[in-house]
Every structure is written in C-alpha cells, then in structure tokens.
Design an enzyme around this catalytic site. Structure first.
Site, PDB file in Angstrom:
ATOM      1  N   LYS A  29       0.841  -1.204   0.000  1.00 25.77           N
ATOM      2  CA  LYS A  29       0.000   0.000   0.000  1.00 25.77           C
ATOM      3  C   LYS A  29       0.878   1.256   0.000  1.00 25.77           C
ATOM      4  O   LYS A  29       1.903   1.291   0.677  1.00 25.77           O
ATOM      5  CB  LYS A  29      -0.893  -0.038   1.250  1.00 25.77           C
ATOM      6  CG  LYS A  29      -1.900   1.095   1.378  1.00 25.77           C
ATOM      7  CD  LYS A  29      -2.771   0.919   2.633  1.00 25.77           C
ATOM      8  CE  LYS A  29      -3.806   2.006   2.794  1.00 25.77           C
ATOM      9  NZ  LYS A  29      -4.645   1.826   4.002  1.00 25.77           N
ATOM     10  N   SER A  67      -9.740   1.809   3.161  1.00 36.04           N
ATOM     11  CA  SER A  67      -8.895   2.603   2.293  1.00 36.04           C
ATOM     12  C   SER A  67      -7.871   1.772   1.515  1.00 36.04           C
ATOM     13  O   SER A  67      -7.340   2.244   0.525  1.00 36.04           O
ATOM     14  CB  SER A  67      -8.146   3.651   3.118  1.00 36.04           C
ATOM     15  OG  SER A  67      -7.235   3.021   4.015  1.00 36.04           O
ATOM     16  N   SER A 100      -9.777  -0.538   7.378  1.00 33.77           N
ATOM     17  CA  SER A 100      -9.198  -0.433   6.029  1.00 33.77           C
ATOM     18  C   SER A 100      -8.504  -1.677   5.495  1.00 33.77           C
ATOM     19  O   SER A 100      -8.139  -1.704   4.320  1.00 33.77           O
ATOM     20  CB  SER A 100      -8.214   0.725   5.966  1.00 33.77           C
ATOM     21  OG  SER A 100      -8.923   1.917   5.815  1.00 33.77           O
TER      22      SER A 100
HETATM   23  N1  GLN Z   1     -12.994   4.046   6.518  1.00 30.53           N
HETATM   24  C1  GLN Z   1     -12.437   4.526   7.743  1.00 30.53           C
HETATM   25  C2  GLN Z   1     -12.063   5.973   7.591  1.00 30.53           C
HETATM   26  O1  GLN Z   1     -12.392   6.510   6.601  1.00 30.53           O
HETATM   27  C3  GLN Z   1     -11.254   3.695   8.132  1.00 30.53           C
HETATM   28  C4  GLN Z   1     -10.067   3.991   7.336  1.00 30.53           C
HETATM   29  C5  GLN Z   1      -8.873   3.172   7.749  1.00 30.53           C
HETATM   30  O2  GLN Z   1      -9.002   2.147   8.407  1.00 30.53           O
HETATM   31  N2  GLN Z   1      -7.702   3.666   7.383  1.00 30.53           N
HETATM   32  O3  GLN Z   1     -11.447   6.579   8.422  1.00 30.53           O
END
Ligand code: GLN
Length: 486
Positions: free
Chosen positions: A79, A154, A178
């Site tokens: 990532k 994400s 995420s």
């Molecule tokens: N979807 C969540 C957010 O927008 C979690 C994102 C993540 O785990 N990095 O913050």
C-alpha cells in the site's frame, strides 16, 4: 498460473525447483499488464526492479539447501502508505509530489529479510481516509468482481491486487477497517493485528492510536505466515509490545471443538443486507457443525463506536498531517510569506475528504470543545474496550459480518460522507478496543455475484486462536477457491 498460487503453494514449488521466482514474478507482471488497466490497483510498479529481486532470489534458491527465509521468491505488493527505500511514497495524495522514501519501514525490512520480492505502490484513499478508494488523487480502483463497483477502502488497491492475482499477497493498514472491509468486498483474507503487535515505524501516520499494518492473502494459512514475519517489538515504535511471537501456522489444527464463539446482538442493525445476514447465519451454523459453541453476547456501547472513532481519528489526523507544510516533504506552492506558503500548499495538495477531517479534528481539539468532544470520546473508547474484555471472559472469539452490504457502486456514496462512514460500522470498534480482527470470505450475493466477508474478533494478542478458527471454517467451505472472471 503461478500468479494464482498461494504463498504456501509457491514456496513449495520453489523449494522443489519446479518453478523459478522470475517465472512467478513475470506471471504477476503479465497479469498486471493484462488486467490492471481495468482494475487500477497499482499507482505504479517497477517491473525491472521486481525481476532483479527475483533473479537474486533464484540465485539463492539455486545455491541449494533449505533456507530459513520463508518468503524467498514470493512477490508481495505494498500500500502507498508504507515507506520502501528508493520507491515513491505518496499516500495517494498530491501533497507529497515526487517524494521518494529514504528508508524502509520495519515491516518492509522484515519482508525483505524473509526473502520476499517487495514491489509496487498500491492505490488507496488519500492518507487512508475513506472506505472506497474513491478519495485517491490517482484515480479509482475497481472491484475485480464487478468493475462498476468499488473495492472498498482505504486499502482498496491491496485487496483488488490480491483478488485479481496481480501479486501473491499484499500489505495494507487498518485504522477503522481499512484492511478487513476491502478484503471482505474483494473476497480475500485480511487481518488487522492487535495494536502493538506489528511495528508502525515507516507507516505514514493517520491516527496513531488506531493504526496497524496487516496482510491481505488468498487464504488463512498465508495470513498466518505473514503475521509471523511482520510481528514483534521494535525499538523504533514505542507502542510495539514485547510479546513473544508464536508459530501462527502451528495453530492451524482444524480442531475448534469446544471453543466458544460470541454473537453480539447489537450487530443486527437495520441496514444489514439480507444476503449478508444469510451468509453469516450459515457460517454460524457451520461453526456449530465443527463443534464450536455459539453464545449470545452483548456489546452495549456499539452504537457510539462510529461517532467516537470520527472524533478520535480526526483529532489525531489533524495533528499528524500538520507535518505536510510544503517545507519538509514533496510539493510546494510558493507564497509571499511562510503562512501563505503553508496555506497554498495545503489548499492545493490535500483533497476534500482530508481537508474535512483536518477541520473536524482541529475543531474537536480546540479550547472550549476539547472536553465536550475529545475527552468524552476517550471515555467512551474505554467503555467500548471494556465491553469486549467482558465478552472475552465468556467467549474465545466474536463473530460478525465484516460489512453491512457487499461492494457498492462507484459514486453511490461519495456525495454523502455520513453514509460512507456508516459502511465501517462493524469494523471500527475493533480498532478503538485495540483487539485483532480478521475478515475471510463466507459466500456471495446472487446477482451480481459479489463476495461477502465474515469477521472474527479476538482477545488482545489472540491472533493464533483467531487464525485457527478462521482456518477451520475456510477449509470446510469452498469460498476462498472462487476467482473473479477477468
Ligand atoms: N474508513 C475509515 C475511515 O475513513 C477507516 C479507514 C482506515 O481504516 N484507514 O477513516
């Protein structure tokens, strides 16, 4: 095809010298050339560098003997939030410009030490803020099962790349879901370790008290292998914990007789899709057939998790992202003085969701609001953690859906941040509590055919037992063998 293999299958073939690391790497590169135009899991990748690493692995393999390097010759993609020496690091944002990492994250050092071929920069929501990968400054990633749909986020690129067989496994980060949410929506295995299990050194921080790095894999055994490589205390991350690293693969005995699995009654929410519910109910039935005992439990503060998360995560993000000021890293837009330079750089460099979070986080930390929001959220966070610790006095693990619905359409929720935030309703509490969670495939919707994810949550540092339960389920079901038609 070699790119479709699991890590354990490929390493067995490499050890027998039936195939080479170059062939396996080339198979991944060919798959990227064939499908990534439609999927766009990768922001970039350096094919020549990947092949050079493969040749070095082949040389080591040809020198014979057994090697202790358990990932020797295995192509693993990363990532775009993890530092890999001499590779671009953008966090899918414009603000980092042409930044190149001067060093390796601890997890990257560990992968390299285990012999992995570390390659590629995988797409994500900008600074890991989002649930669909639509917040990337580098364009959309598409779900391999249906390219009109999002892969989750994400870490959408990390999940899509594994699901599309563009690599054997990948790394992502999980602050509120995420890893688990995109793994569920793309039909692969995603593991978020206990807070402190894996070093965060070299992970660009979003919310430091919630962030953990973890693997995306094609099966549970590979998740166990990678967790073993990634885990361990690190003097460069003071929140990493000096807890011994067990042999996670040894836990995969298939025997879960007598284990107690908790079903939280709070997870039967209104927005739960009937096909997702049916798949999770069937998984629960399967667990009983395997000899586990199902116990109804209660996590009474579940309702407050999303609100608590969006106070704590944004507060921490507003502080962490202050460092992107146009002076130290990446892009710069000049101004008459330094204040104007900061404002112009940040105004041009950050996307709308990141700005929304910084503004929200600055607000909840500002004087007069700090006690009403931030302090209150910290107290609720403790209540949420205590809910879990109390539940684990009665059960070995907790079973829930990973997401309320299967993958949604690109554009469906991007105009409504609150709807987007609610897609993490099942994953967020785990980060607030600091406990480990895994998502694994547990079925498909009918039309269109989209993967459904099952989430298992475990006690702090209870990854071995989570992996054991997940593996027993996986081995008695067909879901992980299915491939998207690409
Ligand atoms: N979807 C969540 C957010 O927008 C979690 C994102 C993540 O785990 N990095 O913050």
């Amino acid at each position: 095809m070699l790119n479709q293999l699991t890590i354990s299958e490929l390493t067995a073939k490499l050890a027998r010298r039936e195939v080479s690391a170059r062939e396996a790497t080339q198979a991944c590169l060919d798959q990227i050339a064939r499908v990534d135009g439609a999927i766009h899991a990768f922001i970039s990748h350096d094919a020549a560098d990947a092949l050079a690493q493969a040749d070095a692995a082949d040389k080591e393999l040809s020198q014979g003997g057994r090697t202790a390097r358990c990932l020797l010759g295995v192509p693993i993609a990363v990532k775009d939030v993890l530092a890999v020496k001499n590779q671009p690091l953008n966090c899918a944002s414009k603000i980092l410009g042409n930044f190149i990492s001067p060093y390796d994250a601890t997890v990257i050092e560990k992968l390299k030490a285990a012999g992995a071929i570390v390659f590629g920069r995988l797409n994500m929501d900008e600074f890991a803020m989002g649930s669909s990968t639509e917040n990337s400054a580098f364009g959309l990633t598409r779900n391999p099962w249906d390219t009109t749909r999002i892969p989750g986020g994400s870490s959408g690129g990390s999940a899509a790349a594994v699901a599309a067989d563009e690599c054997l496994a990948s790394l992502g980060s999980d602050t509120g879901g995420s890893i688990r949410q995109p793994a569920a929506l793309c039909g692969c295995v995603g593991l978020k370790p206990t807070y402190g299990r894996v070093s965060r050194y070299g992970l660009v921080a979003f919310a430091s008290s919630l962030d953990q790095i973890g693997p995306f894999t094609k099966d549970v055994r590979d998740a166990a292998t990678l967790l073993g490589v990634l885990s361990g205390v690190d003097p460069r991350d003071s929140t990493s914990v000096p807890q011994p690293v067990p042999d996670y693969a040894a836990a995969l005995t298939g025997d879960i007789k007598g284990l107690k699995l908790g079903l939280p009654r709070e997870y039967l929410i209104g927005g739960l899709d009937p096909e997702v519910k049916a798949a999770v109910d069937a998984a629960v039935k399967k667990f009983t057939e395997l000899g586990a005992e199902i116990v109804e439990i209660s996590l009474p503060h579940t309702d407050y998790a999303v609100a608590t998360y969006y106070i704590i995560a944004t507060a921490e993000a507003s502080a962490n992202l202050a460092r992107f000021d146009g002076i130290r890293y990446g892009a710069r837009v000049e101004g008459a003085d330094s204040i104007e330079l900061y404002a112009r750089t940040r105004g041009a460099g950050f996307g709308p969701e990141v700005k929304r979070r910084i503004i929200l986080g600055t607000y909840v930390l500002s004087s007069g609001y700090h006690d009403a929001y931030y302090l209150q959220a910290q107290k609720v966070r403790t209540l949420i953690r205590n809910d879990f610790l109390r539940a684990f006095e009665k059960v070995d693990a907790i079973v829930t859906p990973t997401t309320p619905t299967a993958a949604f359409r690109a554009g469906e929720k991007s105009g409504d941040p609150l709807q987007m935030y609610l897609s993490d309703i099942f994953t967020i509490s785990c980060n607030l509590a600091g406990i480990p969670g895994i998502s694994l495939p547990c079925g498909f919707t009918k039309a269109p055919k989209l993967p459904i994810g099952l989430q298992l949550l475990g006690q702090p540092f209870g990854e071995a037992s989570l992996l054991k339960i997940a593996h027993a389920y996986e081995q008695s079901t067909p879901w992980h063998k299915e491939k998207a038609a690409l």
